[in-house]
Design a protein around this motif. Structure first.
Motif, PDB file in Angstrom:
ATOM      1  N   LEU A   7       0.826  -1.006   0.149  1.00 16.00           N
ATOM      2  CA  LEU A   7      -0.112  -0.061   0.151  1.00 16.00           C
ATOM      3  C   LEU A   7       0.777   1.369   0.091  1.00 16.00           C
ATOM      4  O   LEU A   7       1.644   1.399   0.737  1.00 16.00           O
ATOM      5  CB  LEU A   7      -0.937   0.176   1.247  1.00 16.00           C
ATOM      6  N   VAL A   8       0.477   2.432  -1.068  1.00 14.33           N
ATOM      7  CA  VAL A   8       1.306   3.406  -0.966  1.00 14.33           C
ATOM      8  C   VAL A   8       0.736   4.425  -0.491  1.00 14.33           C
ATOM      9  O   VAL A   8       1.378   5.694  -0.149  1.00 14.33           O
ATOM     10  CB  VAL A   8       2.028   3.722  -2.391  1.00 14.33           C
ATOM     11  N   ALA A   9      -0.689   4.480  -0.508  1.00 18.47           N
ATOM     12  CA  ALA A   9      -1.420   5.743   0.173  1.00 18.47           C
ATOM     13  C   ALA A   9      -2.790   5.427   0.357  1.00 18.47           C
ATOM     14  O   ALA A   9      -3.484   4.373   0.121  1.00 18.47           O
ATOM     15  CB  ALA A   9      -1.274   6.988  -1.098  1.00 18.47           C
ATOM     16  N   ILE A  10      -3.409   6.267   1.129  1.00 19.83           N
ATOM     17  CA  ILE A  10      -4.806   6.376   1.691  1.00 19.83           C
ATOM     18  C   ILE A  10      -5.617   7.418   1.314  1.00 19.83           C
ATOM     19  O   ILE A  10      -5.314   8.525   2.035  1.00 19.83           O
ATOM     20  CB  ILE A  10      -5.041   5.819   3.287  1.00 19.83           C
ATOM     21  N   ASP A  11      -6.273   7.622   0.711  1.00 20.01           N
ATOM     22  CA  ASP A  11      -7.209   8.978   0.249  1.00 20.01           C
ATOM     23  C   ASP A  11      -8.460   8.806   1.335  1.00 20.01           C
ATOM     24  O   ASP A  11      -9.091   8.179   1.279  1.00 20.01           O
ATOM     25  CB  ASP A  11      -7.712   8.760  -1.301  1.00 20.01           C
ATOM     26  N   SER A  54      -5.657   0.045  -8.841  1.00 19.98           N
ATOM     27  CA  SER A  54      -4.375  -0.095  -9.577  1.00 19.98           C
ATOM     28  C   SER A  54      -3.318   0.902  -9.409  1.00 19.98           C
ATOM     29  O   SER A  54      -2.170   0.747  -9.740  1.00 19.98           O
ATOM     30  CB  SER A  54      -5.034   0.470 -11.148  1.00 19.98           C
ATOM     31  N   ARG A  55      -3.625   1.716  -8.272  1.00 25.35           N
ATOM     32  CA  ARG A  55      -2.552   2.845  -7.928  1.00 25.35           C
ATOM     33  C   ARG A  55      -1.993   2.292  -6.562  1.00 25.35           C
ATOM     34  O   ARG A  55      -1.179   2.950  -5.804  1.00 25.35           O
ATOM     35  CB  ARG A  55      -3.193   4.144  -7.791  1.00 25.35           C
ATOM     36  N   ARG A 271       6.176  13.570   3.386  1.00 27.90           N
ATOM     37  CA  ARG A 271       5.493  13.144   2.362  1.00 27.90           C
ATOM     38  C   ARG A 271       4.779  11.786   2.874  1.00 27.90           C
ATOM     39  O   ARG A 271       3.684  11.170   2.742  1.00 27.90           O
ATOM     40  CB  ARG A 271       6.023  13.176   1.117  1.00 27.90           C
ATOM     41  N   GLN A 272       5.826  10.971   3.465  1.00 26.09           N
ATOM     42  CA  GLN A 272       5.434   9.533   3.713  1.00 26.09           C
ATOM     43  C   GLN A 272       4.559   9.505   4.900  1.00 26.09           C
ATOM     44  O   GLN A 272       3.465   8.669   4.870  1.00 26.09           O
ATOM     45  CB  GLN A 272       6.594   8.894   4.273  1.00 26.09           C
ATOM     46  N   LYS A 273       4.471  10.454   5.535  1.00 26.79           N
ATOM     47  CA  LYS A 273       3.533  10.534   6.928  1.00 26.79           C
ATOM     48  C   LYS A 273       2.220  10.896   6.171  1.00 26.79           C
ATOM     49  O   LYS A 273       1.199  10.444   6.636  1.00 26.79           O
ATOM     50  CB  LYS A 273       4.061  11.375   7.938  1.00 26.79           C
ATOM     51  N   ILE A 274       2.077  12.018   5.574  1.00 23.59           N
ATOM     52  CA  ILE A 274       0.702  12.504   4.730  1.00 23.59           C
ATOM     53  C   ILE A 274       0.304  11.488   3.858  1.00 23.59           C
ATOM     54  O   ILE A 274      -1.060  11.446   4.083  1.00 23.59           O
ATOM     55  CB  ILE A 274       1.178  13.873   3.953  1.00 23.59           C
ATOM     56  N   MET A 275       0.662  10.902   3.130  1.00 21.04           N
ATOM     57  CA  MET A 275       0.422  10.034   2.174  1.00 21.04           C
ATOM     58  C   MET A 275      -0.295   8.622   2.783  1.00 21.04           C
ATOM     59  O   MET A 275      -0.994   8.126   2.310  1.00 21.04           O
ATOM     60  CB  MET A 275       1.386   9.569   1.216  1.00 21.04           C
ATOM     61  N   LEU A 276       0.191   8.220   3.960  1.00 24.57           N
ATOM     62  CA  LEU A 276       0.237   6.890   4.035  1.00 24.57           C
ATOM     63  C   LEU A 276       0.048   6.753   5.698  1.00 24.57           C
ATOM     64  O   LEU A 276      -0.827   6.236   6.405  1.00 24.57           O
ATOM     65  CB  LEU A 276       1.074   5.862   3.576  1.00 24.57           C
TER      66      LEU A 276
END
Length: 286
Positions: A7-11, A54-55, A271-276
């Motif tokens: 997993l790379v991100a959680i919207d 897919s992302r 960025r890593q904290k914010i995205m995931l």
């Protein structure tokens, strides 16, 4: 909640836009299409799931209700729960309640827990016409806290009613994030998300998130190229551990949001904290 290893991100802020969801919001969607200058097209749930799958991303589904203010019936919370059950690897669900409905709203909070939803939102104080810190709503926030449900509030400017005479009766002041400071202080075990950069009260939102450990900010609803210098500075240095990636999809696409965000000079660790990482910590017990 289990998360995929890749997993790379959680919207943390998205909305269903399939035929079912659109059928419940025709009047508001027509006004917002005029405000934004574009129509909202239907996107089937399976197609939406694939956009995120897919992302290698997950998405948190929001619901909304303003039955007291408008008389309009909402998309059922059961439908959100059903969509999550069909795509549990992609979706996390939030249910909607109308604070003005008193005990009915409290009961619905508890039912959302039974449905397997992770939170309540999107609560929109401006559109729903309430002040979150009003003592009348303490049973609602207390129930959410007891059920370990996250609560998400719309912060700042409201697209709903924008550009219409009288703004359709919507009062922007109700969405001042400072009202959430009272809620967070009274219910320290309640996890709260203040959605959007919260213009014109960006400083207030940043201050509350910095002061209250149980308050997070999501960056949805605004294209990152329009983020103020103050917002960028704080999320990059002072509060990167309190900020969440969010698009407000389909209002903003994932690809556009990330492309613009990556032009802001955010440090890799922030960025890593914010995205995931921040979202994983917030939703790990959902």
């Amino acid at each position: 909640m289990k998360f995929a290893d890749d997993l790379v991100a959680i919207d943390t802020h998205v909305h269903l836009s399939d035929e079912m969801a659109l059928s419940y919001k025709r009047r508001r969607n027509a006004q917002m299409a005029k405000h934004f200058g574009r129509e909202r097209n239907a996107v089937p749930v399976d197609e939406m799931a694939e956009i995120y799958r897919s992302r290698k991303m997950m998405a948190v589904l929001m619901n909304s209700i303003d039955r007291t203010a408008t008389g309009d019936e909402p998309l059922p919370n059961d439908y959100i729960a059903d969509v999550v059950s069909r795509h549990p690897d992609v979706f996390i669900g939030f249910g909607a309640v109308d604070p003005a409905e008193g005990k009915r709203a409290v009961d619905e909070v508890r039912r959302c827990k039974e449905l397997g939803l992770a939170g309540i939102g999107e609560l929109n104080p401006a559109r729903q016409g309430f002040k979150p810190h009003d003592h009348r709503f303490e049973p609602l926030w207390g129930a959410a806290s007891e059920e370990s449900l996250i609560v998400l509030f719309h912060g700042g400017f409201a697209a709903s009613g924008a550009g219409t005479p009288g703004g359709m009766g919507i009062k922007l002041r109700y969405s001042n994030p400072m009202y959430l400071d009272d809620v967070a202080a009274t219910f320290p075990d309640l996890s709260i998300i203040c959605a959007h950069p919260s213009w014109p009260w960006e400083s207030e939102a940043l201050a509350v998130a910095q002061h209250k450990a149980n308050v997070y900010l999501d960056l949805s609803g605004w294209a990152p190229k329009y983020f103020s210098e103050e917002v960028v500075r704080h999320v990059n240095s002072r509060i990167p551990g309190k900020v969440l990636f969010g698009t407000d999809w389909p209002g903003l696409t994932v690809d556009r949001w990330i492309e613009e965000f990556d032009q802001l000079g955010i440090k890799p660790e922030s960025r890593q904290k914010i995205m995931l990482d921040n979202a994983k910590r917030l939703f790990e017990n959902a």
